[in-house]
Design an enzyme around this catalytic site. Structure first.
Site, PDB file in Angstrom:
ATOM      1  N   GLY A 103       9.752   5.275   8.326  1.00  0.00           N
ATOM      2  CA  GLY A 103       8.975   4.209   7.657  1.00  0.00           C
ATOM      3  C   GLY A 103       9.553   3.919   6.155  1.00  0.00           C
ATOM      4  N   ALA A 106       9.315   5.323   3.155  1.00  0.00           N
ATOM      5  CA  ALA A 106       9.737   6.288   2.829  1.00  0.00           C
ATOM      6  C   ALA A 106      10.973   6.928   3.212  1.00  0.00           C
ATOM      7  CB  ALA A 106       8.425   7.481   2.544  1.00  0.00           C
ATOM      8  N   SER A 123       3.704   3.661  10.492  1.00  0.00           N
ATOM      9  CA  SER A 123       2.333   3.080   9.963  1.00  0.00           C
ATOM     10  C   SER A 123       2.955   2.093   8.942  1.00  0.00           C
ATOM     11  CB  SER A 123       1.718   4.416   9.122  1.00  0.00           C
ATOM     12  OG  SER A 123       1.491   5.152   9.918  1.00  0.00           O
ATOM     13  N   ALA A 134       1.006  -1.668   7.989  1.00  0.00           N
ATOM     14  CA  ALA A 134       0.400  -1.937   6.613  1.00  0.00           C
ATOM     15  C   ALA A 134       0.326  -3.469   6.416  1.00  0.00           C
ATOM     16  CB  ALA A 134       1.264  -1.282   5.515  1.00  0.00           C
ATOM     17  N   GLU A 184      -7.298  -6.177  -4.462  1.00  0.00           N
ATOM     18  CA  GLU A 184      -7.819  -5.785  -3.378  1.00  0.00           C
ATOM     19  C   GLU A 184      -8.878  -4.702  -4.221  1.00  0.00           C
ATOM     20  OE1 GLU A 184      -5.680  -3.676  -0.499  1.00  0.00           O
ATOM     21  OE2 GLU A 184      -4.167  -5.272  -0.573  1.00  0.00           O
ATOM     22  N   HIS A 237     -10.724   3.973   6.065  1.00  0.00           N
ATOM     23  CA  HIS A 237     -10.738   2.563   5.809  1.00  0.00           C
ATOM     24  C   HIS A 237     -12.189   1.888   5.983  1.00  0.00           C
ATOM     25  CE1 HIS A 237      -9.847  -1.675   4.919  1.00  0.00           C
ATOM     26  NE2 HIS A 237      -8.817  -1.322   4.442  1.00  0.00           N
ATOM     27  N   ARG A 265     -12.557   2.667  -2.132  1.00  0.00           N
ATOM     28  CA  ARG A 265     -12.634   2.756  -0.734  1.00  0.00           C
ATOM     29  C   ARG A 265     -13.714   3.514  -0.038  1.00  0.00           C
ATOM     30  NH1 ARG A 265      -6.848   2.374   1.731  1.00  0.00           N
ATOM     31  NH2 ARG A 265      -6.878   0.340   0.870  1.00  0.00           N
ATOM     32  N   ARG A 277      -7.172   7.242  -2.543  1.00  0.00           N
ATOM     33  CA  ARG A 277      -5.999   6.507  -2.858  1.00  0.00           C
ATOM     34  C   ARG A 277      -6.528   5.073  -3.243  1.00  0.00           C
ATOM     35  NH1 ARG A 277      -2.866   3.143  -0.027  1.00  0.00           N
ATOM     36  NH2 ARG A 277      -3.970   3.327   1.814  1.00  0.00           N
ATOM     37  N   SER A 297       0.137   2.924  -1.281  1.00  0.00           N
ATOM     38  CA  SER A 297       0.946   3.809  -0.554  1.00  0.00           C
ATOM     39  C   SER A 297       2.666   3.320   0.009  1.00  0.00           C
ATOM     40  CB  SER A 297       0.271   4.011   0.960  1.00  0.00           C
ATOM     41  OG  SER A 297       0.051   2.816   1.629  1.00  0.00           O
TER      42      SER A 297
END
Ligand code: SIN
Length: 526
Positions: free
Chosen positions: A24, A26, A54, A58, A125, A239, A297, A386, A391
């Protein structure tokens, strides 16, 4: 794993200066940074397609400071209910814009959406006090990851090896010497100067998740089994707005059987004005929080669940938006699943693990030569909840920092000191349905007892079920090397760690919401 299960197999071993596990944002960032330091990197990924990470799923985007680092810092800490580590947040915020510009804009040339006047079209957001999120439609992850994978694949110092799962870490006296992969039936040792875990999240532990099926917590389990510290594992983020539709599609974790087809309805929709309504058509979020649909969230997720239980359904009303024009990818997903009109049925579902392998400001774990970055790591940035669109940013910033550090530390893979765990003479296969049945039990346990709301009795019950399940899996793993079995082992280890962390934290904060009574619902706050 322990390093007592060893065999003299070092002579035939492969070596690499830096091994990265996971592909991903990272993992790609860590690989790129290490390669830029002039060392050779082997990037292992069990994925066979980009969308198995993942990152590819996103939607919303990647936060920047937009010239006001103090405001972003405040928002991250407020969304976490004051639990984020301020030093970690400072690192993230301080390096955010430079990392985005260097890697995403200058190196990869990502075409973030722009306004008619050619400025970036910053989105907003939930729990962000201003519009500061770079995005491409609401499919930002795909638009970042695919060019990133091409870039690292083309890099002369990086080898990307697909369809390759790391099964065990090679460890000795508190140091990590590399990994054993599933490349041969009896496992293939790769000795590394440094090992960087970037294996992503834990979505497969729950029946509904916004993660790919392969998110089985591999890095967290391998690190924990090797003795690395983990932290904040009770903070599983749900979520608030995943689709809740009739459509079904095949799932690897259910042995190919169809399960509900869940997809994310990005928080960016609420950022642009979409509203949450219950089955009576009433907009309810203003009753729960002054920021209504843009509340943190965890607050929105619990409110959605409360209203679903009370009235039978919650929908995301997208009529205030130009839905098709502003969010074409999500609009197409809705159409493909037979969702017509402006009201999209939604329900909370597992989305992100805020905790993970405990790391410092360079991604260093408590084990020598082992790093962790991205969702499998716990940097402290997210605390108990978070903030949206941090992320990808955390994966990018910590990936770069860890890759650079790892390159400096460990260009000397040492296979003379320790032998890799011996997976020889094991049966590569697994009886049909074993993993499927155990996964189903694990998911039921997590859904029922370690979901949005928990209570002490249910957490204890989860611990008991998961301990039994792990025992059954461990008995199998002694004689088999199947990847499915290791994924199940990893999922059961992480599930048990989540249950343990939840049982040790009596305080309701962020994603860990503890109720006294099994059926006590959260009430609106007038
Ligand atoms: C979303 O698009 O709603 C998800 C963004 C995130 O989880 O950061």
């Amino acid at each position: 794993m322990t390093d007592t299960q060893s065999t003299p197999n070092a002579a035939s071993a492969e070596t690499a200066a830096v091994v990265v596990v996971g592909s991903g944002i990272a993992g790609c960032s860590a690989a790129l940074a290490a390669a830029r330091e002039g060392v050779d990197v082997l990037l292992l990924t069990k994925a066979t397609k980009p969308d198995d990470a993942s990152t590819d799923w996103a939607q919303g985007g990647i936060s920047t400071t937009r010239g006001d680092p103090a405001a972003l810092t405040e928002d991250i800490i407020a969304a976490s209910d004051g639990t984020a580590d301020p030093d970690a947040v400072d690192i993230l915020v301080e390096h955010a814009d430079a990392a985005v510009e260097d890697v995403l804009i200058d190196t990869l040339d990502i075409g973030f959406d722009e306004t008619d006047s050619g400025e970036f079209d910053y989105a907003r957001e939930a729990a962000h006090s201003e519009s500061r999120i770079l995005h491409v439609d609401a499919a930002t992850g795909t638009h970042i990851l695919r060019p990133f994978l091409n870039h690292v694949d083309d890099h002369e110092r990086i080898e990307v090896r697909q369809d390759t799962a790391a099964l065990e870490l090679i460890t000795h006296e508190g140091r990590v010497y590399g990994v054993v992969t599933d490349e041969a039936p009896d496992g293939h040792p790769i000795y590394a100067g440094t090992t960087i875990l970037a294996t992503g999240g834990i979505g497969a532990l729950y029946s509904r998740s916004t993660n790919p099926d392969d998110a089985t917590g591999d890095g967290i389990a391998m690190a924990a089994l090797a003795g690395a510290d983990v932290a904040d594992l009770e903070y599983v983020q749900f979520h608030p707005t995943a689709s809740d539709c009739e459509a079904r599609s095949a799932s690897k974790r259910s042995g190919g059987a169809a399960k509900q087809d869940t997809f994310l309805l990005s928080e960016a929709l609420r950022g642009e004005g979409a509203l949450l309504r219950n089955a009576d058509g009433d907009r309810f979020m203003p009753d729960y929080h002054p920021d209504a649909e843009l509340a943190p969230r965890d607050v929105v997720a619990r409110a959605v669940e409360t209203e679903r239980e009370a009235t039978g359904e919650v929908v995301l009303d997208v009529s205030p938006l130009e839905f098709d024009a502003e969010f074409p990818t999500i609009a197409a997903k809705c159409r493909d699943r037979g969702i017509e009109g402006d009201e999209i049925p939604v329900a909370p579902c597992e989305h992100f693990l805020c905790g993970g392998i405990a790391v410092d400001d360079r991604g260093r774990t408590s084990l020598d030569r082992l790093y962790a970055v991205g969702e499998c790591a716990r940097t402290g940035v997210h605390g108990a909840n978070r903030l949206a669109s941090t992320s990808l940013l955390e994966g990018l910033v910590w990936g770069l920092r860890a890759g650079e550090d790892a390159a400096g530390v460990g260009a000397d893979p040492d296979h003379t000191v320790v032998d890799a765990p011996d997976l020889l003479n094991r049966d590569p296969d697994l009886p049909e349905r074993f993993a499927t049945e155990k996964f189903a039990r694990l998911q039921r346990t997590m859904d029922e007892y370690l979901g949005l709301e928990r209570n002490p009795e249910e957490i204890a019950r989860a611990g008991a079920v998961l301990r039994r399940l792990k025992g059954e899996v461990d008995a199998y793993i002694r004689t088999r090397t199947a990847r499915d079995l290791y994924e199940l082992r990893n999922a059961s280890v992480v599930a048990l760690l989540i249950a343990r962390a939840a049982s040790e934290n009596a305080e309701s904060v962020g994603c860990h919401y503890v109720v006294e009574d099994e059926r006590e619902p959260e009430q609106p706050h007038p």
